[in-house]
Design a protein around this motif. Sequence first.
Motif, PDB file in Angstrom:
ATOM      1  N   LYS A  88       0.840  -1.210   0.000  1.00 39.55           N
ATOM      2  CA  LYS A  88       0.000   0.000   0.000  1.00 39.55           C
ATOM      3  C   LYS A  88       0.873   1.257   0.000  1.00 39.55           C
ATOM      4  O   LYS A  88       0.584   2.233  -0.700  1.00 39.55           O
ATOM      5  CB  LYS A  88      -0.893   0.022   1.249  1.00 39.55           C
ATOM      6  N   LEU A  89       1.944   1.248   0.784  1.00 38.97           N
ATOM      7  CA  LEU A  89       2.794   2.433   0.914  1.00 38.97           C
ATOM      8  C   LEU A  89       3.554   2.754  -0.370  1.00 38.97           C
ATOM      9  O   LEU A  89       3.955   3.891  -0.592  1.00 38.97           O
ATOM     10  CB  LEU A  89       3.797   2.251   2.065  1.00 38.97           C
ATOM     11  N   ARG A  90       3.764   1.755  -1.222  1.00 31.05           N
ATOM     12  CA  ARG A  90       4.552   1.975  -2.447  1.00 31.05           C
ATOM     13  C   ARG A  90       3.792   2.747  -3.519  1.00 31.05           C
ATOM     14  O   ARG A  90       4.351   3.116  -4.535  1.00 31.05           O
ATOM     15  CB  ARG A  90       5.035   0.630  -3.009  1.00 31.05           C
ATOM     16  N   GLY A  99       8.438  15.815   1.401  1.00 26.54           N
ATOM     17  CA  GLY A  99       8.941  14.495   1.776  1.00 26.54           C
ATOM     18  C   GLY A  99       7.993  13.698   2.645  1.00 26.54           C
ATOM     19  O   GLY A  99       8.367  12.693   3.243  1.00 26.54           O
ATOM     20  N   PHE A 100       6.747  14.149   2.719  1.00 30.14           N
ATOM     21  CA  PHE A 100       5.763  13.416   3.513  1.00 30.14           C
ATOM     22  C   PHE A 100       5.017  12.396   2.658  1.00 30.14           C
ATOM     23  O   PHE A 100       4.890  12.563   1.442  1.00 30.14           O
ATOM     24  CB  PHE A 100       4.751  14.367   4.154  1.00 30.14           C
ATOM     25  N   LEU A 101       4.510  11.387   3.338  1.00 32.53           N
ATOM     26  CA  LEU A 101       3.745  10.333   2.681  1.00 32.53           C
ATOM     27  C   LEU A 101       2.361  10.292   3.343  1.00 32.53           C
ATOM     28  O   LEU A 101       2.267  10.383   4.571  1.00 32.53           O
ATOM     29  CB  LEU A 101       4.479   9.006   2.919  1.00 32.53           C
ATOM     30  N   TYR A 102       1.315  10.160   2.542  1.00 32.51           N
ATOM     31  CA  TYR A 102      -0.038  10.068   3.100  1.00 32.51           C
ATOM     32  C   TYR A 102      -0.247   8.663   3.683  1.00 32.51           C
ATOM     33  O   TYR A 102      -0.149   7.669   2.949  1.00 32.51           O
ATOM     34  CB  TYR A 102      -1.067  10.342   2.002  1.00 32.51           C
ATOM     35  N   ILE A 248       7.973  -1.389  10.095  1.00 29.17           N
ATOM     36  CA  ILE A 248       8.300  -1.117   8.694  1.00 29.17           C
ATOM     37  C   ILE A 248       9.335   0.007   8.627  1.00 29.17           C
ATOM     38  O   ILE A 248       9.262   0.965   9.402  1.00 29.17           O
ATOM     39  CB  ILE A 248       7.007  -0.733   7.936  1.00 29.17           C
ATOM     40  N   TYR A 249      10.280  -0.145   7.693  1.00 29.71           N
ATOM     41  CA  TYR A 249      11.268   0.915   7.456  1.00 29.71           C
ATOM     42  C   TYR A 249      10.917   1.653   6.170  1.00 29.71           C
ATOM     43  O   TYR A 249      10.532   1.025   5.174  1.00 29.71           O
ATOM     44  CB  TYR A 249      12.670   0.315   7.302  1.00 29.71           C
ATOM     45  N   LEU A 250      11.071   2.968   6.207  1.00 28.37           N
ATOM     46  CA  LEU A 250      10.785   3.810   5.045  1.00 28.37           C
ATOM     47  C   LEU A 250      12.043   4.594   4.667  1.00 28.37           C
ATOM     48  O   LEU A 250      12.599   5.312   5.518  1.00 28.37           O
ATOM     49  CB  LEU A 250       9.655   4.774   5.389  1.00 28.37           C
ATOM     50  N   GLY A 251      12.471   4.457   3.414  1.00 27.81           N
ATOM     51  CA  GLY A 251      13.622   5.213   2.929  1.00 27.81           C
ATOM     52  C   GLY A 251      13.245   6.666   2.682  1.00 27.81           C
ATOM     53  O   GLY A 251      12.068   7.037   2.806  1.00 27.81           O
ATOM     54  N   PRO A 252      14.207   7.518   2.325  1.00 27.98           N
ATOM     55  CA  PRO A 252      13.911   8.932   2.081  1.00 27.98           C
ATOM     56  C   PRO A 252      12.890   9.068   0.951  1.00 27.98           C
ATOM     57  O   PRO A 252      13.022   8.394  -0.074  1.00 27.98           O
ATOM     58  CB  PRO A 252      15.256   9.516   1.636  1.00 27.98           C
ATOM     59  N   VAL A 253      11.883   9.913   1.136  1.00 29.32           N
ATOM     60  CA  VAL A 253      10.861  10.096   0.106  1.00 29.32           C
ATOM     61  C   VAL A 253      11.256  11.289  -0.768  1.00 29.32           C
ATOM     62  O   VAL A 253      11.298  12.429  -0.306  1.00 29.32           O
ATOM     63  CB  VAL A 253       9.466  10.323   0.719  1.00 29.32           C
ATOM     64  N   ASP A 254      11.553  11.012  -2.009  1.00 28.24           N
ATOM     65  CA  ASP A 254      11.937  12.047  -2.960  1.00 28.24           C
ATOM     66  C   ASP A 254      10.706  12.386  -3.784  1.00 28.24           C
ATOM     67  O   ASP A 254      10.105  11.513  -4.405  1.00 28.24           O
ATOM     68  CB  ASP A 254      13.063  11.486  -3.857  1.00 28.24           C
ATOM     69  N   GLU A 255      10.328  13.681  -3.769  1.00 28.77           N
ATOM     70  CA  GLU A 255       9.099  14.073  -4.474  1.00 28.77           C
ATOM     71  C   GLU A 255       9.131  13.708  -5.949  1.00 28.77           C
ATOM     72  O   GLU A 255       8.105  13.459  -6.562  1.00 28.77           O
ATOM     73  CB  GLU A 255       8.876  15.584  -4.328  1.00 28.77           C
ATOM     74  N   THR A 259      10.367   5.644  -7.116  1.00 33.36           N
ATOM     75  CA  THR A 259       9.914   4.581  -6.228  1.00 33.36           C
ATOM     76  C   THR A 259       9.901   5.061  -4.780  1.00 33.36           C
ATOM     77  O   THR A 259      10.628   5.975  -4.414  1.00 33.36           O
ATOM     78  CB  THR A 259      10.861   3.361  -6.290  1.00 33.36           C
ATOM     79  N   ILE A 260       9.063   4.404  -4.001  1.00 32.16           N
ATOM     80  CA  ILE A 260       9.070   4.635  -2.557  1.00 32.16           C
ATOM     81  C   ILE A 260       9.720   3.404  -1.956  1.00 32.16           C
ATOM     82  O   ILE A 260       9.254   2.282  -2.132  1.00 32.16           O
ATOM     83  CB  ILE A 260       7.640   4.816  -2.031  1.00 32.16           C
ATOM     84  N   GLU A 261      10.816   3.627  -1.264  1.00 35.04           N
ATOM     85  CA  GLU A 261      11.582   2.514  -0.728  1.00 35.04           C
ATOM     86  C   GLU A 261      11.041   2.167   0.653  1.00 35.04           C
ATOM     87  O   GLU A 261      11.149   2.962   1.592  1.00 35.04           O
ATOM     88  CB  GLU A 261      13.051   2.952  -0.631  1.00 35.04           C
TER      89      GLU A 261
END
Lengths: 274, 274
Positions: A88-90, A99-102, A248-255, A259-261
Amino acid sequence: MKRTERVGAIIRILSENPCKPYSLGYFCDLFSAAKSSISEDIQTAKQILAGMELGIIETTAGAGGGVRYVPHISEKDAMELLDHICEKLRDKNRILGGGFLYTSDLMFDSNIVKRAGEIFARRFMHQNADYVVTIETKGIPVALMTAHMLNLPLVVIRRESKISEGSTVSINYFSGSTERIQKMSISKRAVTPGSRAIIIDDFMRAGGSIKGISDMLSEFEIENVGTGVVIASTEPQKKKIQDYFPLIYLGPVDENGKTIEVFPNSLIFCKKDL
Amino acid sequence: MKRTERVGAIIRILSENPCKPYSLGYFCDLFSAAKSSISEDIQTAKQILAGMELGIIETTAGAGGGVRYVPHISEKDAMELLDHICEKLRDKNRILGGGFLYTSDLMFDSNIVKRAGEIFARRFMHQNADYVVTIETKGIPVALMTAHMLNLPLVVIRRESKISEGSTVSINYFSGSTERIQKMSISKRAVTPGSRAIIIDDFMRAGGSIKGISDMLSEFEIENVGTGVVIASTEPQKKKIQDYFPLIYLGPVDENGKTIEVFPNSLIFCKKDL
């Protein structure tokens, strides 16, 4: 009442009330049955749940003997949940500015947070905590479910002190996510000095909020005996707290990133917890 | 696997996942059993839960036939819960300044809000809602449990718009409790125009917040198909909304008063809901 009926009802009652102790006498009265029959029924219920990894029924013998249901999510079910959240997060539509994720839909999904609560409960079951503590807002559902699984009260720290909380203690702390000083406050009525708390939150970046909660609890001589977060970002590597348990681990979110790591914590159940 | 074991496991699986549809085939595979056996097992499970008023198992026949668990709190259990909450609320130590009552411990008690959620679920089961909506903070636990019982997503309206919510729509409204203009905002991602919502909150005085939520939802052409609150104050008698379902009524809280006047809604299950 037949055996199958009693066993079915015992499973329903115990599993709906995790970690709540029941006396054998309770079920004897409920079914108008002898203690020996009820003991056998409980053994059967125990075997059914254990065999399918649907939970553990613990019994204590003797005059004050009783029975309780301890939630137990299997490693397979836990990993399925984490894979589901990661998938779902991807979704790239989740990328917001800065750099935020909904993630609100996931953190307010009762089925997801219930199972996440089962993982935290399994991890922190033996910490002898007195409460689960979280800070408003998005961590409340998963913290509530964890508290439910452990049969503990939930304490919610507020961002602002509210009149409806009575006397409060507040602290200021530096939040890395918002890059500014924030405030949090706790109701004096909600906690007892000298107790033990598990901290649960939805997201952790550098750990400023969790550190703030921990510091505030120590004002009441409350020990933090475990910290669980649903998502921890891999950056910054240096966190303000050392001991935390992320699902869960989340990598840096690049706008502009393609990909979302994101990946599950593959060590959620290390040997010492089993 | 024996009959008792299958029935016990079916009860555990269905009741942990309220309103979630399962196919008969799911249980056939799980237990390596024939459809005829599973059908009988489900009938037995149904009778057990119905006989003890622990829930309803609904089955639909035919090729796409399936089964689901519908939560059903008995009138006796519901009234016991309300009496328990009222007794807790009558504690004079709860009186805060400004006519407020401390209720956070109750609203964050997972066992209380779970059962309150069962009452709301029973009341609003047939409203064909698409979400449960609440406003932060103290209504979140009971709204989450209601959403869980109905297998619906939870939407949480925020007091301030947050970057982590993406694009939001905000409104200002007059809150009678704080006697000032307040703001609320909803994430555009959280809702779909043309859908149906149940509003759940912890407390209602004049109904300003609920009216605000309802107005904001109507901006998205979302219909409010039911409103439930745990506690409604008897004053003011004239509310900003007409149709709401309270579990408990609270009289005016006098700081110097000797008693806290609180009583359960004795009409929680009127004939039309049964």
